[in-house]
Design an enzyme around this catalytic site. Sequence first.
Site, PDB file in Angstrom:
ATOM      1  N   ASP A 186       0.879  -1.082  -0.046  1.00 23.45           N
ATOM      2  CA  ASP A 186       0.031   0.132   0.010  1.00 23.45           C
ATOM      3  C   ASP A 186       0.930   1.205   0.035  1.00 23.45           C
ATOM      4  OD1 ASP A 186      -2.026  -1.801   0.441  1.00 23.45           O
ATOM      5  OD2 ASP A 186      -2.685  -1.186   2.227  1.00 23.45           O
ATOM      6  N   HIS A 215       4.876  -7.647  -0.318  1.00 23.55           N
ATOM      7  CA  HIS A 215       4.735  -8.813  -1.048  1.00 23.55           C
ATOM      8  C   HIS A 215       5.111  -9.045  -2.385  1.00 23.55           C
ATOM      9  CE1 HIS A 215       1.075  -9.882   1.583  1.00 23.55           C
ATOM     10  NE2 HIS A 215       1.211  -8.473   1.840  1.00 23.55           N
ATOM     11  N   SER A 254       7.427   3.738   5.551  1.00 23.38           N
ATOM     12  CA  SER A 254       8.744   3.867   4.857  1.00 23.38           C
ATOM     13  C   SER A 254       8.381   3.985   3.440  1.00 23.38           C
ATOM     14  CB  SER A 254      10.039   2.990   5.164  1.00 23.38           C
ATOM     15  OG  SER A 254      11.037   3.451   4.759  1.00 23.38           O
TER      16      SER A 254
END
Length: 266
Positions: free
Chosen positions: A74, A135, A237
């Site tokens: 995201d 992922h 981050s």
Amino acid sequence: MNFSRESSKLFGLIAKFKFPKLIQKKINQLYVSYFKIDMSEFDYVCEYKSLNELFTRTIKIPRTIEKGFISPSDGKILQCGSTFLADEEHFAFSIKGHTYSVVELLKDNFKSHELKKGLDYINIYLSPRDYHRYHSPCDMQILSATYTRGLLYSVNEKHLKSIGNLYTKNERVSLKCQNEKGIFWLVFIGAQNVGKMRFNFDDSIRTNAKLSYSFTKEYENLKLKKAEELGYFELGSTIVLIAQKGIWNKKLEIGQKIKFGESISD
């Protein structure tokens, strides 16, 4: 003393502390409310025994995984496009008007011929409100991982405007990967108050751990399926994706929000 690194470690210790249940519930509720976090995919806030558990929450409602090369996380796309050459070196933009060196970013995790035909890049910023796990963007093989020691500047837009070449100054881990179309890199950049970056495939990669040296590890037959979890940030981050031409082709908009599972390329 490196203040940003020391403050990040202190924050990490506090975030891991498990307060009494009622106090922790209130802390979690305040955090979720302040950052306007959508918890519809996750457990109730009272289920998390520390802020760290809340930061690193896992998805409880499976997402739809779109076709093609997908976003690994995201976040917000701060910049994307193709690299440009200056003095025979590849550069990319962190945000408008501010660049970073791809060679410096990747350090020892590339061979010069792999960059020759040009590169595409995407910078994804994960804010404190975002889901912090990352992922695999496609079926891929991890060829090598490079840990580069560095500082822990904040990587938000304000700091990107005030500190030149910021991504190359911060501690980071780059994964050199390969799919059927070519070579690409996933670069995970440490930041202030990011206590750790974790990688499920190799527990020996430790970040924010007082390492006085950088290193590269090579892997044989380390393959991951598309959407398989790679690891997580212990707070927000940035992930930088860099790829040889032809890996992805979908046009993205600077400033757009993106989620893990959404398509970057057909």
